[in-house]
Design an enzyme around this catalytic site. Structure first.
Site, PDB file in Angstrom:
ATOM      1  N   ARG A  50       0.835  -1.213   0.000  1.00 35.72           N
ATOM      2  CA  ARG A  50       0.000   0.000   0.000  1.00 35.72           C
ATOM      3  C   ARG A  50       0.862   1.252   0.000  1.00 35.72           C
ATOM      4  O   ARG A  50       0.531   2.251  -0.627  1.00 35.72           O
ATOM      5  CB  ARG A  50      -0.933   0.000   1.221  1.00 35.72           C
ATOM      6  N   TYR A 102     -14.697  16.749 -16.770  1.00 39.92           N
ATOM      7  CA  TYR A 102     -15.274  15.426 -16.545  1.00 39.92           C
ATOM      8  C   TYR A 102     -16.321  15.480 -15.431  1.00 39.92           C
ATOM      9  O   TYR A 102     -16.076  16.016 -14.352  1.00 39.92           O
ATOM     10  CB  TYR A 102     -14.159  14.433 -16.213  1.00 39.92           C
ATOM     11  N   ASP A 174      -5.401  19.142 -15.151  1.00 42.14           N
ATOM     12  CA  ASP A 174      -5.686  17.790 -15.643  1.00 42.14           C
ATOM     13  C   ASP A 174      -5.145  17.698 -17.067  1.00 42.14           C
ATOM     14  O   ASP A 174      -5.583  18.419 -17.960  1.00 42.14           O
ATOM     15  CB  ASP A 174      -7.193  17.531 -15.619  1.00 42.14           C
ATOM     16  N   LYS A 199      -6.448   6.227 -19.544  1.00 36.65           N
ATOM     17  CA  LYS A 199      -6.690   6.733 -20.887  1.00 36.65           C
ATOM     18  C   LYS A 199      -5.443   6.583 -21.760  1.00 36.65           C
ATOM     19  O   LYS A 199      -4.977   5.483 -21.983  1.00 36.65           O
ATOM     20  CB  LYS A 199      -7.198   8.166 -20.808  1.00 36.65           C
TER      21      LYS A 199
END
Length: 381
Positions: A50, A102, A174, A199
């Site tokens: 983690r 988005y 972004d 993406k």
């Protein structure tokens, strides 16, 4: 270190000192939850996945090189990365955000950030004078997408950074649509860059990932602590998938951009299409600003049809192109923003942005451009 991005995508920071006795060409997947200690109070540098894992670390170092970041944290999704970034802020803080972006980010602001005591104002950041009017003493950040999703507004990153820093704010950008291959907001003054790594970076529609890239060590340390504490880091196997996809980022971006320009020009000539939104068209608003700050125009196109019937028919009758959410993969995808990516945005606000029942978004893939056009043509007949 090589300055050529094609080499960096394959070899990262060109540190060939990694001493793997197997000489594996593909970086190994360290599929383990935990690591043994080498002694009391002694660690190999890896304790628990983690927090830190060699496969994820190699990916993070590679993305840092590509974005010019002091550090990058790889998250389990783009939304996990953005959520962690917004944990940098406190109740009472105010954020100014691009109004066209988005829908999941808008949902995060509306449903979570506001619940946590933050306030958000949305504005078209292509007009920074409008954004400046919203600044108040408690404003802590300017958040932009450029080009924006799905209307392709272009924000001047240098000017946005200058505005933010003049008022003691951070600029968060972004960079999903252009990827680090075509655009590097940190080099233009941004403080944090976020990506949906699912993406273009991963590029094969087979992995979900996100990145937060920092320009400053203090910010980087805070994001890494948040990632360790909240636990949204990327798994070893998904890190390997993204590393594999990243190796072909340059050739994919170039070919998809080439295809997109052909498709955009065809759409403009189609009598059933009302308007085409693509920053690669020289007369499109934002073309010159994008050309001043990016090395390309990418392969994301939005277009509005003359009537709703054509939009619905196109979605339901494409054959090779897949009617699906997401973008940036090898396969062409067509999306209905009002129902898929922006359903949580109130109708009045959505339609004011231009996200109507006639708007479609197309992620142009690696198929032959003629085949993409032929599929659209038969779907619109």
């Amino acid at each position: 270190m090589s300055s050529h991005i094609e080499t960096q995508c394959i070899h990262g920071n060109n540190d060939f000192s990694y001493n793997d006795p197997t000489r594996a060409v593909s970086f190994p997947i360290f599929q383990t939850a935990t690591f043994g200690h080498i002694g009391l109070g002694k660690s190999s540098g890896f304790d628990y996945t983690r927090e830190k894992n060699p496969t994820r670390q190699h990916l993070e170092e590679t993305v840092s090189v590509l974005e010019g970041a002091v550090d990058t944290v790889a998250f389990s999704s783009g939304m996990a990365a953005i959520s962690a970034v917004f944990e940098l802020f406190s109740p009472g803080n105010h954020i100014i955000c691009s109004d066209d972006l988005y829908g999941g980010v808008i949902r995060l602001f509306d449903k979570v950030a506001c619940k946590n005591g933050m306030t958000v104002d949305f504005v078209n950041t292509a007009d920074l004078s409008a954004a400046e009017k919203l600044i108040r003493p408690e404003t802590r950040a300017l958040y932009i997408e450029t080009p924006s999703n799905p209307m392709m507004h272009v924000t001047d990153i240098r000017a946005a950074a200058a505005l933010a820093h003049a008022h003691g704010m951070m600029l968060i950008a972004d960079n999903t649509f252009l990827s680090p291959y075509f655009q590097n907001p940190l080099a233009l003054g941004a403080d944090i860059v976020v990506h949906s790594g699912s993406k273009f970076i991963a590029g094969h529609n087979d992995a979900i990932a996100g990145f937060a890239c920092s320009a400053h060590q203090e910010i980087a340390d805070r994001i890494r602590l948040l990632a360790k504490t909240t636990g949204g880091t990327l798994s070893p196997f998904d890190s390997w998938l993204v590393l594999r996809g990243l190796k072909t980022l340059p050739i994919r971006m170039e070919r998809q951009q080439e295809n997109a320009l052909k498709v955009a020009n065809w759409l403009r000539s189609n009598p059933k299409v009302d308007k085409v939104y693509y920053i690669g068209l020289p007369d499109f608003p934002g073309y010159d600003v994008n050309a001043s700050q990016a090395r390309g125009t990418g392969s994301m196109i939005s277009f509005s049809t003359k009537d709703v019937e054509t939009a619905h028919k196109t979605l339901q009758t494409v054959k090779m192109i897949t009617f699906a959410e997401s973008l940036g993969g090898t396969e062409s995808l067509i999306t209905y923003p009002m129902m898929q990516t922006h359903p949580d945005v109130p109708k009045e606000r959505r339609e004011a942005l231009g996200i109507t029942d006639k708007l479609l978004r197309l992620s142009v893939g690696l198929e032959a451009a003629d085949d993409i056009i032929a599929d659209l043509a038969q779907a619109m007949e």
